[in-house]
Scaffold this active site. Structure first.
Site, short mmCIF file in Angstrom:
data_model
loop_
_atom_site.label_atom_id
_atom_site.label_comp_id
_atom_site.label_asym_id
_atom_site.label_seq_id
_atom_site.Cartn_x
_atom_site.Cartn_y
_atom_site.Cartn_z
N ASN A 24 -9.05 -4.79 9.85
CA ASN A 24 -8.97 -4.31 11.50
C ASN A 24 -9.27 -2.65 11.27
OD1 ASN A 24 -8.05 -6.80 12.54
ND2 ASN A 24 -6.00 -7.17 10.81
N ASN A 65 1.22 -9.78 0.64
CA ASN A 65 0.47 -9.17 1.20
C ASN A 65 -0.20 -7.72 0.25
OD1 ASN A 65 -1.57 -8.32 2.89
ND2 ASN A 65 -0.47 -6.84 3.94
N TYR A 80 5.49 6.70 10.87
CA TYR A 80 4.03 7.12 9.93
C TYR A 80 2.33 7.00 11.42
CZ TYR A 80 6.76 4.88 6.12
OH TYR A 80 6.95 4.27 5.52
N TYR A 91 3.70 -6.70 16.50
CA TYR A 91 4.81 -5.41 16.03
C TYR A 91 5.18 -4.39 16.77
CZ TYR A 91 4.04 -2.21 12.21
OH TYR A 91 3.97 -1.16 11.57
N SER A 145 6.31 3.21 12.91
CA SER A 145 5.19 3.63 13.22
C SER A 145 4.77 3.95 14.28
CB SER A 145 4.54 2.36 13.55
OG SER A 145 3.53 2.74 13.99
N ALA A 146 3.97 4.94 14.53
CA ALA A 146 3.63 5.83 15.98
C ALA A 146 3.41 5.26 16.67
CB ALA A 146 3.01 6.40 15.70
N TYR A 180 1.21 -1.27 0.14
CA TYR A 180 0.26 0.14 -0.09
C TYR A 180 0.71 0.90 0.01
CZ TYR A 180 -3.46 3.13 2.31
OH TYR A 180 -4.15 4.32 2.62
N LYS A 225 8.61 -2.65 15.45
CA LYS A 225 9.72 -1.47 15.16
C LYS A 225 10.31 -1.06 15.71
CE LYS A 225 7.48 -1.62 11.34
NZ LYS A 225 7.46 -1.35 9.96
P1 NAD Z 1 1.98 -3.58 3.34
O1 NAD Z 1 1.90 -5.22 3.67
O2 NAD Z 1 0.67 -3.63 2.28
O3 NAD Z 1 3.41 -3.59 2.26
C1 NAD Z 1 4.23 -4.51 2.45
C2 NAD Z 1 4.64 -4.84 1.41
O4 NAD Z 1 5.93 -5.79 2.02
C3 NAD Z 1 3.43 -6.48 1.15
O5 NAD Z 1 3.42 -5.90 -0.26
C4 NAD Z 1 3.80 -8.12 0.91
O6 NAD Z 1 4.02 -8.81 0.41
C5 NAD Z 1 6.05 -7.40 1.32
N1 NAD Z 1 6.46 -8.22 2.04
C6 NAD Z 1 5.91 -8.72 3.56
N2 NAD Z 1 7.34 -8.76 3.82
C7 NAD Z 1 8.15 -9.49 2.91
C8 NAD Z 1 9.55 -10.29 2.93
N3 NAD Z 1 10.37 -10.87 3.91
N4 NAD Z 1 10.42 -9.86 1.11
C9 NAD Z 1 9.34 -8.95 0.06
N5 NAD Z 1 8.42 -9.07 0.53
C10 NAD Z 1 8.04 -8.55 1.02
O7 NAD Z 1 1.83 -2.88 4.47
P2 NAD Z 1 1.95 -1.16 4.35
O8 NAD Z 1 0.68 -0.61 4.94
O9 NAD Z 1 2.54 -0.46 2.52
O10 NAD Z 1 3.31 -0.70 5.53
C11 NAD Z 1 4.41 -0.52 5.08
C12 NAD Z 1 5.55 -0.57 5.61
O11 NAD Z 1 5.04 0.26 6.77
C13 NAD Z 1 5.37 -2.17 6.95
O12 NAD Z 1 6.96 -1.94 7.74
C14 NAD Z 1 4.64 -1.38 7.98
O13 NAD Z 1 4.46 -1.84 9.22
C15 NAD Z 1 4.80 0.07 8.59
N6 NAD Z 1 3.65 0.94 8.70
C16 NAD Z 1 2.37 0.16 7.94
C17 NAD Z 1 1.39 1.76 8.37
C18 NAD Z 1 0.28 1.23 8.29
O14 NAD Z 1 -1.27 1.87 9.00
N7 NAD Z 1 -0.27 1.27 6.80
C19 NAD Z 1 1.46 2.34 9.96
C20 NAD Z 1 2.54 2.47 9.92
C21 NAD Z 1 3.98 1.74 9.73
N1 UDP Z 2 -11.66 2.08 14.92
C1 UDP Z 2 -12.99 1.75 15.55
N2 UDP Z 2 -13.83 0.23 14.71
C2 UDP Z 2 -13.04 -0.37 13.52
C3 UDP Z 2 -12.07 -0.29 13.67
C4 UDP Z 2 -11.31 0.81 13.99
O1 UDP Z 2 -13.76 2.65 15.98
O2 UDP Z 2 -13.56 -1.57 13.25
C5 UDP Z 2 -10.83 3.20 15.94
C6 UDP Z 2 -10.46 2.41 16.62
O3 UDP Z 2 -10.56 2.47 17.74
C7 UDP Z 2 -9.41 4.00 16.63
C8 UDP Z 2 -9.52 4.38 15.66
O4 UDP Z 2 -10.60 3.51 15.25
O5 UDP Z 2 -9.88 4.74 18.01
C9 UDP Z 2 -8.53 4.39 13.98
O6 UDP Z 2 -8.20 2.12 14.45
P1 UDP Z 2 -7.65 2.17 13.29
O7 UDP Z 2 -7.29 0.35 14.33
O8 UDP Z 2 -7.76 1.89 11.86
O9 UDP Z 2 -5.81 2.17 13.93
P2 UDP Z 2 -4.78 2.67 15.04
O10 UDP Z 2 -5.72 1.80 16.66
O11 UDP Z 2 -3.33 1.79 14.57
O12 UDP Z 2 -4.16 4.37 15.05
#
Ligand code: NAD
Ligand code: UDP
Length: 343
Positions: A207, A45, A186, A158, A134-135, A21, A162
């Site tokens: 989720n 994923n 993030y 998780y 991540s935050a 993503y 990080k």
């Molecule tokens: P995502 O799952 O969409 O992307 C991760 C990609 O990594 C996927 O395409 C998956 O196939 C690939 N991958 C996983 N393990 C691998 C491996 N061992 N080798 C090769 N490819 C692998 O996730 P995202 O939302 O794009 O997140 C990207 C990064 O940002 C992650 O490290 C995640 O922890 C971090 N992050 C995401 C969020 C969020 O809310 N999306 C928030 C904070 C941090």
């Molecule tokens: N949340 C909710 N219903 C859901 C998913 C999330 O009310 O089905 C709420 C959750 O309690 C939080 C906010 O939405 O207050 C963001 O949740 P999310 O899981 O997207 O992110 P994170 O908890 O990691 O900040």
């Protein structure tokens, strides 16, 4: 767009997890600015079709290796075949709930991929790295907005992966300060590319809040459960710092620019600095998309905090980056992606 780099960029960036993503949006923004992009992804994923979509959006080519970042032989091959200038490391597992039930899977993948990557980068003398944190590493913050200097702790495996990786990168930099490392923490990425070609497409029941809202709006799911309306917030529901994924992607372009100019280890929050409640997000989504979203209030989700939003001053001062897209943009683009890609 808040971040614009007018220089001509011919640097080659390796993007691990570039089919995911945040990775695929970042690849588009890099290609738009003339960086060359090489992707490694094991598609655990994500889907391979994303590669063609990135090419369609940017009219640029991208080199793709299907495989695992834990596989050092594959990494060696990639570094031998491409002169990589810097790496953005997105690859990893990210589902908090799953990390609680399968901690070993999370420690193995997230740590192993990072260690293997750093070892091979060192072997090829490529020492510029941007890492996705991540935050969640702020645990239960005592004050808001959250600054990078706040104490760190985690509440799930998780988050611990990080935090441990951040520690590994700090030790690596201490041992050899010719590395340049940017750690990006993030907040809550949502939204999608304005083309509607790429966006967030989680498997199964989501989720996170935004993917769940979208599935209720499209009637794939019946009703959103809002986890608690008795928090100390504007309307009792949880408050988060939602950031448009394209703004987040531009934060990575800014981080690469930082690495080009300075050695060091730098840590930045990427958020908007503004918090929105669950109900505010749901109501905005209904309004801008003119759709209904059924919801009910249920108990709080264990482990959730009332409010979480970033202090973004450091990123603004040092990366010259800030988010510009609004909560309306995020709601519109999230829905547009799903409508355009409905099977
Ligand atoms: P995502 O799952 O969409 O992307 C991760 C990609 O990594 C996927 O395409 C998956 O196939 C690939 N991958 C996983 N393990 C691998 C491996 N061992 N080798 C090769 N490819 C692998 O996730 P995202 O939302 O794009 O997140 C990207 C990064 O940002 C992650 O490290 C995640 O922890 C971090 N992050 C995401 C969020 C969020 O809310 N999306 C928030 C904070 C941090
Ligand atoms: N949340 C909710 N219903 C859901 C998913 C999330 O009310 O089905 C709420 C959750 O309690 C939080 C906010 O939405 O207050 C963001 O949740 P999310 O899981 O997207 O992110 P994170 O908890 O990691 O900040």
């Amino acid at each position: 767009m808040s971040y614009n780099n007018c220089e001509v960029n011919r640097l080659k960036i390796l993007v691990t997890g570039g089919c995911g993503y945040i990775g695929n949006h970042t690849c588009c923004e890099l290609l738009e600015r003339d960086y060359e992009v090489v992707i490694i992804d094991n598609l655990s994923n994500s889907k391979v079709e994303v590669i063609d979509k990135i090419k369609d959006i940017t009219s640029k080519d991208v080199r793709f290796y299907k495989g695992d970042v834990c596989d050092k032989e594959l990494l060696r091959k990639v570094f031998k075949e491409n002169k990589i200038d810097a790496v953005i490391h997105f690859a990893g597992y990210k589902a908090v709930g799953e990390s609680v039930s399968m901690p070993l899977k999370y420690y193995r993948n997230n740590l192993d991929s990072t260690l293997s990557l750093c070892e091979i980068m060192k072997e090829f003398n490529c020492k510029k790295l941007v890492f996705s944190s991540s935050a969640t590493v702020y645990g239960l913050p005592k004050e808001l907005p959250i600054k990078e200097s706040f104490p760190l702790s985690t509440t799930n495996p998780y988050g611990t992966t990080k935090l441990v990786i951040e520690g590994i990168l700090k030790d690596l930099y201490k041992s050899d300060n010719s590395w340049s490392i940017v750690i990006l923490r993030y907040f809550n990425p949502i939204g999608a590319h304005s083309s509607g070609l790429i966006g967030e497409d989680p498997n199964g029941i989501p989720n996170n809040l935004m993917p769940y809202i979208v599935k209720v709006a499209t009637k794939e799911l019946e009703c959103l459960s809002i986890f608690g309306n008795d928090y100390d917030t504007v309307d009792g529901t949880g408050v988060r710092d939602y950031i448009h994924v394209v703004d987040l992607a531009l934060g990575h372009v800014a981080a690469i620019d930082k690495l080009k100019k300075s050695n060091g280890l730098f840590t930045y929050n990427l958020g908007t600095g503004k918090g929105y409640s669950v109900l505010e997000l749901v109501n905005t989504f209904k309004e801008v998309n003119n759709v209904d979203v059924n919801y009910k209030i249920v108990d709080r989700r264990p482990g959730d905090i009332a409010k979480c939003y970033a202090d973004t001053t450091k990123a603004s001062n040092e990366l010259h980056w800030h988010a510009t897209k609004t909560i309306e943009d995020m709601c519109r683009d999230s829905y547009n992606f799903v409508i355009k890609n409905r099977k």
